[in-house]
Design an enzyme around this catalytic site. Structure first.
Site, PDB file in Angstrom:
ATOM      1  N   GLU A 278      34.583   6.561   3.314  1.00  0.00           N
ATOM      2  CA  GLU A 278      34.685   7.353   2.092  1.00  0.00           C
ATOM      3  C   GLU A 278      33.917   6.674   0.948  1.00  0.00           C
ATOM      4  OE1 GLU A 278      38.510   8.305  -0.008  1.00  0.00           O
ATOM      5  OE2 GLU A 278      38.210  10.269   0.886  1.00  0.00           O
TER       6      GLU A 278
ATOM      7  N   HIS B  15      41.772  -1.005  27.760  1.00  0.00           N
ATOM      8  CA  HIS B  15      42.185  -0.163  28.889  1.00  0.00           C
ATOM      9  C   HIS B  15      41.799   1.288  28.653  1.00  0.00           C
ATOM     10  CE1 HIS B  15      44.292  -3.614  30.502  1.00  0.00           C
ATOM     11  NE2 HIS B  15      44.514  -3.899  29.232  1.00  0.00           N
TER      12      HIS B  15
ATOM     13  N   LYS C 202      38.303  21.007   0.524  1.00  0.00           N
ATOM     14  CA  LYS C 202      39.586  21.294  -0.142  1.00  0.00           C
ATOM     15  C   LYS C 202      39.563  22.687  -0.758  1.00  0.00           C
ATOM     16  CE  LYS C 202      40.810  16.648  -1.697  1.00  0.00           C
ATOM     17  NZ  LYS C 202      41.023  15.796  -2.848  1.00  0.00           N
TER      18      LYS C 202
END
Ligand SMILES: O=P(O)(O)OC[C@H]1O[C@H](O)[C@H](O)[C@@H](O)[C@@H]1O
Length: 524
Positions: free
Chosen positions: A329, A360, A490
């Site tokens: 950001e 893994h 947004k």
């Protein structure tokens, strides 16, 4: 700028890492942290050249501007004052205001601990998202085992109602303090969860007792008050402290209460030590600045687009999430300020997990995949000691070192053949299998060593990352303190929400139109 990693540019990394003097030149030290970057594709010549470039980009002056409290966040026309929350701030006009804010939090924390709220707080429900969430989550996991005596903290960030349901499952409202943390107090997810929390408190406790259980942290106290937090329980945060840099501010209120003031001030103290180092050390000895120079070379010049953060410490398991926001950001932008440098890669794609779990799963790609990542190991040399399990702690460290070495040295086909032969595998199988076992190595990594995971070392670690990110932004000519890129989504989310409700029929992209229709049909 030319890429003058020089002779070593064409040399295999495993040879570069063995060069004489490498351990002297590329093990860098700062307060509480040692960064071994000997296995990064970065030569002394490249460092020297980027050091010159850093001068031309006025990095030292930018560091001075940051600590002088000058306007460094140009697009929002304000300084960046997160460091001033940790001390070293006497020269600032805002010093006394910051001290007042910290005092108010401390006093409230004392009140909570002494039962002066009128009820025993057993749980804090911390509601926030992004910078109002990730730092507190990271620090809670990292420092909670040091013997916190205060309440437990539960976090709720997602607008998915399942998150709130889980966060309040089995929770007794009578012993819960809800703290809503939102700099803007407008973030939709946090708003939605704040309303759910309010309704939950009303249904559990009734309207009359509601306010005792609510507190807020925000730069918009009027909005926090409108939500229902009593005026004396709204803790301000300064507009010049960005969300992802804000864990040191009243955003850390839940931590201050739950961890206690001693741990909290040590945490700030560790960060302040890193601040003094970053502010005062010349570039050649400056850990965050040199790391930023390395980032510039590795990511922007050499084109390694990914950084994988491998926290070989269970208590630092949220570090990759935290750094994802901090790095991406802050610097995930096209170079835009006056000093912008054109590069293809700005912030590295930052991701990762806690070691050894990644071994893994995704380490396969790190060892043999086509796309390269610069790996970043973070370890604590005392792993397991406090837990009374030195053996498993040692094994954790051995795994980290083994992974880093395997990234570097790889395994040739001949070595694979020899290994199979030693195991008694038949020749036909060896011929078939050995090529698959070949690992070319030469994969970059850094090893960050902490002596132990203490409030001081964690404070220093986070501050180091903040400054490294800032310095990298300065080298790129990017403003690391704004985030305009998140705004558009947004706005669109609100429009689409209204469209699903049927309140607007504005024409949109056809795929979105179909999704709106499908959602309306499914939810009828
Ligand atoms: O603290 P708030 O104002 O609620 O903001 C929470 C977060 O949301 C935004 O979308 C920003 O991208 C983040 O930088 C910020 O930390």
């Amino acid at each position: 700028m030319t890429d003058t990693i020089g002779a070593s540019h064409s040399q295999p990394l495993k040879d570069i890492a063995r060069e004489e003097g490498r351990l002297n030149e590329f093990v860098w030290v700062g307060p509480h942290i040692e960064a071994d970057v000997t296995r990064q594709p970065f030569s002394g010549a490249a460092l020297a050249e980027i050091m010159e470039f850093a001068d031309s980009q006025e990095l030292t002056q930018s560091i001075q501007m940051l600590f002088a409290g000058e306007v460094i966040n140009g697009s929002e026309n304000r300084p960046a004052l997160h460091w001033a929350l940790r001390g070293n701030n006497d020269h600032l006009a805002k010093a006394s205001e910051f001290a007042e804010q910290a005092k108010a939090c401390r006093e409230f924390a004392d009140k909570v601990s002494s039962g002066a709220l009128g009820f025993e707080v057993k749980t804090i429900l911390h509601i926030g998202i992004g910078g109002s969430d990730l730092g507190p989550r990271l620090i809670w996991d990292a420092l909670r085992p040091l013997g916190h005596k205060g309440p437990n903290i539960r976090f709720c960030a997602n607008v998915d109602p399942a998150d709130f349901a889980e966060a309040t499952e089995g929770l007794d409202a009578k012993s819960t303090l809800v703290i809503v943390v939102s700099k803007s107090f407008k973030t939709p997810e946090t708003q939605a969860n704040a309303q759910l929390a309010r309704q939950w408190l009303i249904s559990e406790l009734g309207e009359d007792n509601l306010n005792d259980h609510m507190a807020a942290v925000s730069s918009a106290p009027d909005l926090a008050q409108a939500w229902g937090a009593p005026a004396d329980r709204i803790f301000p945060m300064d507009s010049a402290v960005g969300g992802r840099y804000s864990v040191w501010s009243s955003v850390g209120l839940s931590l201050m209460i739950a961890l206690g003031s001693e741990i909290w001030s040590e945490f700030l103290g560790g960060a302040a030590e890193m601040d003094a180092h970053f502010r005062d050390a010349p570039l050649k000895d400056n850990l965050p600045a040199k790391l930023a120079m390395m980032d510039y070379h590795v990511h922007s010049q050499r084109g390694i687009a990914s950084r994988v953060v491998l926290a070989y410490a269970h208590r630092l398991r949220k570090l990759p999430d935290f750094l994802q926001q901090l790095e991406m950001e802050s610097n995930g932008k096209s170079a835009a300020s006056g000093r912008g440098v054109k590069t293809d890669i700005t912030a590295p794609i930052t991701w990762g997990s806690v070691g050894t779990l990644g071994q893994h799963s995704f380490h396969q790609l790190l060892h043999q995949g086509i796309d390269r990542s610069a790996a970043e190991f973070v370890v604590s040399l005392n792993a397991g000691v406090k837990e009374g399990d030195k053996k498993n702690g040692q094994s954790l460290l051995a795994n980290a070192y083994a992974q880093a070495e395997a990234f570097l040295v790889g395994r040739s086909e001949a070595e694979a053949e020899a290994q199979l032969r030693e195991k008694g595998v038949d020749e036909e199988t060896i011929k078939m299998r050995a090529p698959h076992m070949h690992m070319d190595g030469g994969r970059a990594s850094s090893m960050f060593l902490l002596e132990d995971i203490t409030p001081r070392s964690v404070g220093a670690l986070i501050a180091m990352y903040e400054h490294r990110t800032f310095a990298y932004g300065m080298l790129l000519g990017i403003n690391p303190f704004d985030q305009w890129g998140v705004e558009l989504g947004k706005v669109m989310a609100e429009e689409i929400d209204n469209a699903i409700s049927g309140e607007t029929s504005k024409e949109r992209d056809p795929t979105t139109m179909r999704l709106i229709q499908k959602t309306q049909d499914a939810r009828r």
